[in-house]
Write an enzyme that holds these catalytic residues in place. Structure first.
Site, PDB file in Angstrom:
ATOM      1  N   GLY A 209      57.055  73.134  23.915  1.00 25.35           N
ATOM      2  CA  GLY A 209      57.194  73.618  25.281  1.00 25.35           C
ATOM      3  C   GLY A 209      58.366  72.993  26.023  1.00 25.35           C
TER       4      GLY A 209
ATOM      5  CE  LYS B 105      54.602  77.651  16.446  1.00 22.29           C
ATOM      6  NZ  LYS B 105      55.638  78.684  16.608  1.00 22.29           N
TER       7      LYS B 105
ATOM      8  CG  LEU C 189      45.920  73.302  24.237  1.00 24.43           C
ATOM      9  CD1 LEU C 189      46.833  73.669  25.390  1.00 24.43           C
ATOM     10  CD2 LEU C 189      45.142  72.038  24.543  1.00 24.43           C
TER      11      LEU C 189
ATOM     12  CE  LYS D 109      49.203  75.304  34.854  1.00 21.60           C
ATOM     13  NZ  LYS D 109      49.304  74.294  33.775  1.00 21.60           N
TER      14      LYS D 109
ATOM     15  N   PRO E  31      52.935  69.868  39.737  1.00 24.83           N
ATOM     16  CG  PRO E  31      53.758  70.780  37.751  1.00 24.83           C
ATOM     17  CD  PRO E  31      52.547  70.126  38.343  1.00 24.83           C
TER      18      PRO E  31
ATOM     19  CB  VAL F  19      59.245  72.997  36.150  1.00 22.45           C
ATOM     20  CG1 VAL F  19      59.920  71.913  35.316  1.00 22.45           C
ATOM     21  CG2 VAL F  19      57.912  72.505  36.692  1.00 22.45           C
TER      22      VAL F  19
END
Length: 337
Positions: free
Chosen positions: A12, A38, A60, A156, A181, A184
Site C-alpha cells: 500500500g 508480491k 485481512l 472507518k 489522517p 494523504v
C-alpha cells in the site's frame, strides 16, 4: 537486540512509506502481503534492504497467517485497508471487511503479546454528523453512525469503534493507539501504486473540467508515517486517538499551488471552480461524483493540537506536499512531464 515492527499492507501507499521510515530508524520490518509473490515489488519500491525486511502472507479477510505474522513482533502499524467493494450499493461491502480486518489484527497481536498496535482510522471518524456544519473538532468527537453517510466514512468509524470495544474487554499487556489522517498526498514510491494521489494525477492530466468546491485537510504521507511512529513509541500515547490532518485547502487552491510550483508542467490543471449545481448534475450520470456531493462547500476542520502537544508532531505546508506529489508522479512516468 533490534526491535521488529509489523506493517500491515506492505504493497500500500502508506504501508510502503512506513517501511521506508522504520528501516531508516534502524528497525527490522515484517510486512504482510496477500501473496508472497508480491515481495519483490515491495523490495524494489522501498530500496531493497536485504534481510531487514521480511514478509508474511496474511489477508485481512481471512484468519490464516496472522499468528505467524505476529510471532516475535514488538509493535504493529496497522495501516492497511481491506479490499471492500466500493461500487457495491450494500454498505456492508466496505464496513464488514474494515471492521473484521481490524479485529483480526488485534486478536493476533494480543495473542502474541505485542507491545502496542497503532491503527490508521480517518479524520472522518471524528466529524460532525451534519455536513452543513462548520466547526473545528478534536479527537473527543466520534462520528455518529448514520446510514445516510458514505459507506467509506461509516467503515472507518465502525472499524475504529470495534477496535476500542475489543480493547475495553481485553486484560493484557498490548496497548492500542489510533491515528486519524486527512487527505494523504505526497511523493509515491512506485508507479504501480499511486494510492490517494490519484486526485493530483487527475488534475495534472486534465481529466477534471474544473475544481469542485471541496475542502481537503492535506497531510503529507511522510508526516503521517512520522506520526504513526511517534504514537508507537511515546508512553503517553497509549490508549489515545490522534488526529493527523493537515492544512485545510480548497481544490481550487491545490490547483493554484500546482500551477505556481510546476509552471508549464501544470498546463492541464483546471483552476476555475465548478459551481455546486454543476457537480450535482454531473453526479446523476457519474457515480464517482455522488460520494463528494455531500461535501460541497463544507468547511469542517480538525485540530491537531493534541498530536503537536503530546508527540511533538509537525506537518509541512499543503502547497509543498501537493507540488512534491506532482513532481513524483511525473518522475515515475505516471503523468507525462
Amino acid at each position: 537486540m533490534t526491535e521488529t515492527v509489523l506493517v500491515t499492507g506492505g504493497t500500500g501507499y502508506v504501508g510502503g512509506w512506513a517501511i521506508v521510515a522504520l528501516l531508516e530508524r534502524g528497525y527490522d520490518v515484517r510486512t504482510t502481503v496477500r501473496s508472497l509473490a508480491k515481495g519483490d515489488a515491495v523490495r524494489e519500491a522501498v530500496g531493497d534492504p536485504g534481510e531487514r525486511l521480511t514478509f508474511a502472507a496474511a489477508d485481512l479477510l481471512n484468519d490464516d497467517g496472522w499468528d505467524a505474522a505476529m510471532a516475535g513482533v514488538d509493535y504493529v502499524l496497522h495501516v492497511a485497508s481491506p479490499l471492500g467493494d466500493e461500487s457495491s450499493k450494500d454498505p456492508d461491502a466496505l464496513i464488514v471487511p474494515a471492521r473484521e480486518g481490524a479485529l483480526r489484527v488485534l486478536r493476533a497481536a494480543t495473542n502474541a503479546g505485542v507491545r502496542r498496535v497503532v491503527m490508521t482510522s480517518a479524520a472522518n471518524a471524528a466529524s460532525p454528523a451534519s455536513y452543513a456544519e462548520e466547526s473545528v473538532t478534536d479527537e473527543t468527537l466520534w462520528t455518529i453512525d448514520d446510514p445516510s453517510l458514505p459507506a467509506y466514512r461509516r467503515s472507518k468509524t465502525l472499524a475504529e469503534k470495534a477496535a476500542w470495544d475489543f480493547m475495553a474487554s481485553y486484560d493484557g499487556p498490548t496497548e492500542l493507539t489510533t491515528v486519524l489522517p486527512g487527505a494523504v498526498f505526497g511523493p509515491i514510491l512506485t508507479a504501480n501504486n499511486v494510492g490517494t494521489t490519484q486526485i493530483i494525477q487527475r488534475m495534472l492530466t486534465g481529466k477534471m473540467p474544473g475544481a469542485p468546491k471541496i475542502g481537503l485537510e492535506v497531510v503529507d504521507v511522510r508526516d503521517l508515517v512520522d506520526l504513526h511512529i511517534r504514537a508507537m513509541l511515546a508512553p503517553e500515547a497509549a490508549g489515545e486517538r490522534f488526529l493527523g490532518t493537515g492544512e485545510f485547502v480548497w481544490m481550487r487552491e491545490i490547483a493554484q499551488a500546482l500551477k505556481a510550483g510546476l509552471g508549464a508542467q501544470a498546463g492541464s490543471v483546471p483552476t476555475r471552480e465548478l459551481p455546486n449545481f454543476v457537480v450535482r448534475l454531473a453526479s446523476i450520470t457519474d457515480p464517482s461524483l455522488k460520494a463528494i456531493t455531500v461535501s460541497l462547500g463544507r468547511r469542517n476542520r480538525h485540530t491537531t493540537a493534541k498530536a503537536e502537544r503530546v508527540l511533538g508532531w509537525k506537518q509541512r505546508p499543503a502547497a509543498q506536499t501537493v507540488v512534491e506529489c506532482a513532481e513524483s508522479l511525473i518522475e515515475h512516468g505516471v503523468v507525462a512531464g
